[in-house]
Design an enzyme around this catalytic site. Structure first.
Site, PDB file in Angstrom:
ATOM      1  CG  ASP A 165      -0.347  -0.097   2.510  1.00  0.00           C
ATOM      2  OD1 ASP A 165       0.889  -0.240   2.586  1.00  0.00           O
ATOM      3  OD2 ASP A 165      -1.091  -0.033   3.522  1.00  0.00           O
ATOM      4  CB  SER A 166       4.599   1.690  -0.214  1.00  0.00           C
ATOM      5  OG  SER A 166       4.802   0.509  -0.973  1.00  0.00           O
ATOM      6  CG  ASP A 206       0.509  -4.110   2.019  1.00  0.00           C
ATOM      7  OD1 ASP A 206       0.687  -5.060   2.813  1.00  0.00           O
ATOM      8  OD2 ASP A 206       1.332  -3.186   1.872  1.00  0.00           O
ATOM      9  CE  LYS A 258       3.247  -6.097   3.696  1.00  0.00           C
ATOM     10  NZ  LYS A 258       2.759  -4.946   4.484  1.00  0.00           N
ATOM     11  CD  GLU A 276       0.390  -1.663   7.840  1.00  0.00           C
ATOM     12  OE1 GLU A 276      -0.070  -0.876   8.693  1.00  0.00           O
ATOM     13  OE2 GLU A 276       0.964  -1.283   6.803  1.00  0.00           O
ATOM     14  CD  GLU A 303       7.674  -0.485   7.553  1.00  0.00           C
ATOM     15  OE1 GLU A 303       6.774  -1.242   7.135  1.00  0.00           O
ATOM     16  OE2 GLU A 303       7.831   0.680   7.136  1.00  0.00           O
TER      17      GLU A 303
HETATM   18  O1  KIV Z   1       3.559  -1.079   1.632  1.00  0.00           O
HETATM   19  C1  KIV Z   1       4.719  -1.529   1.601  1.00  0.00           C
HETATM   20  O2  KIV Z   1       5.483  -1.300   0.659  1.00  0.00           O
HETATM   21  C2  KIV Z   1       5.148  -2.355   2.722  1.00  0.00           C
HETATM   22  C3  KIV Z   1       6.607  -2.672   2.818  1.00  0.00           C
HETATM   23  C4  KIV Z   1       7.392  -1.486   3.156  1.00  0.00           C
HETATM   24  C5  KIV Z   1       6.852  -3.784   3.762  1.00  0.00           C
HETATM   25  O3  KIV Z   1       4.363  -2.730   3.511  1.00  0.00           O
END
Ligand code: KIV
Length: 273
Positions: free
Chosen positions: A53-54, A92, A122, A124, A191
């Protein structure tokens, strides 16, 4: 051509990722958000492509990962899955899609899997999302956990600084890591936590850990593609190694193109019909 030699072309599975830890082979994970980049990082030989989600930051220009939506993640995810022939693709689950009703979390994870063709999701967090993780796993969806600096909680944390530096938070992180393993998560991203803590967690768990800003004691590493290639210029945290300066190269190449257009040099006779 990649400077790394891929040992085989077999699709990477959760089983293989777990085996890599048992064999002491480090896992390389990187982000991608579109077909072209996914094809390239797949060819280079990463084991896991994360549709992070980056994307909210590097593709959309937002300050945090909070604004990105499920449907937007699905569009990015679909294109990445098409480009990944060998690597496993993880997506994510974005902010607001799994921390309320656990059944809604399960439905959202199913939607991601059905509409993108990804290999897993993934999420969090730890104990606070236990039920959501249980239900997603019960649907047959591989889950990667994510502890430490979980950027979706940045407003709660009050910034992007190091997490679990204090004992109480470090102890909670260890409990959460064990819980995620016991529930059935196949790997865990750590992280921006102290390297010593990341190593302790890694040594204690059977499932692989993948670090970002968590030192060299984890079973693998993940970086944001646009950060490590120097496309996301100006973002230079201590943990980041710059593998290229594509941002400067792109600006320079486009500048050369503009000059050629303006001078009438482009296109030349060989570049026309
Ligand atoms: O969103 C992302 O890119 C991440 C990584 C930094 C682990 O969660």
């Amino acid at each position: 051509m990649s400077s790394y030699t891929v040992s085989d072309n077999k699709k990477v599975t959760t089983k293989r990722i777990r085996q890599m830890k048992a064999d002491g082979e480090k896992i390389a994970m990187i982000t991608a958000y579109d077909y072209s980049m996914s094809s390239l990082v797949d060819e280079a030989g990463v084991e896991i492509i994360l549709v992070g989600d980056s994307a909210s930051n590097v593709m959309q220009g937002n300050f945090t990962t909070v604004p990105i939506t499920l449907d937007e993640m699905i569009v990015y995810g679909k294109t990445v899955a098409r480009g990944a022939k060998r690597a496993m693709v993880l997506i994510d689950m974005p902010f607001g899609t799994y921390k309320g009703d656990p059944y809604e979390a399960q439905r959202n994870a199913i939607k991601i899997m059905q509409q993108t063709g990804a290999d897993g999701v993934k999420l969090e967090g730890g104990s606070e999302i236990r039920e959501a993780i249980e239900l997603i796993l019960r649907a047959g969806i591989p889950v990667c956990g994510h502890l430490g600096l979980t950027p979706q909680s940045v407003y709660q944390f009050g910034g992007f600084s190091l997490r679990a530096g204090e004992e109480a938070e470090a102890e909670k992180l260890k409990r959460d890591a064990r819980m995620l393993q016991d529930l059935g998560c196949f790997c865990l991203v750590l992280e921006k936590i102290p390297a010593v803590l990341a190593k302790q967690v890694t040594d204690e768990l059977q499932i692989p850990t993948i670090g970002i800003g968590a030192g060299n004691g984890t079973n693998g590493q993940v970086l944001v593609l646009h950060d490590m290639l120097g496309i996301n210029r100006g973002f230079k945290p201590k943990f980041l190694r710059l593998y290229d300066n594509l941002g400067d190269q792109i600006v320079n190449s486009v500048g050369n193109y503009i000059n050629d257009v303006k001078s009438g040099d482009f296109p030349n006779e060989k570049e026309q019909y």
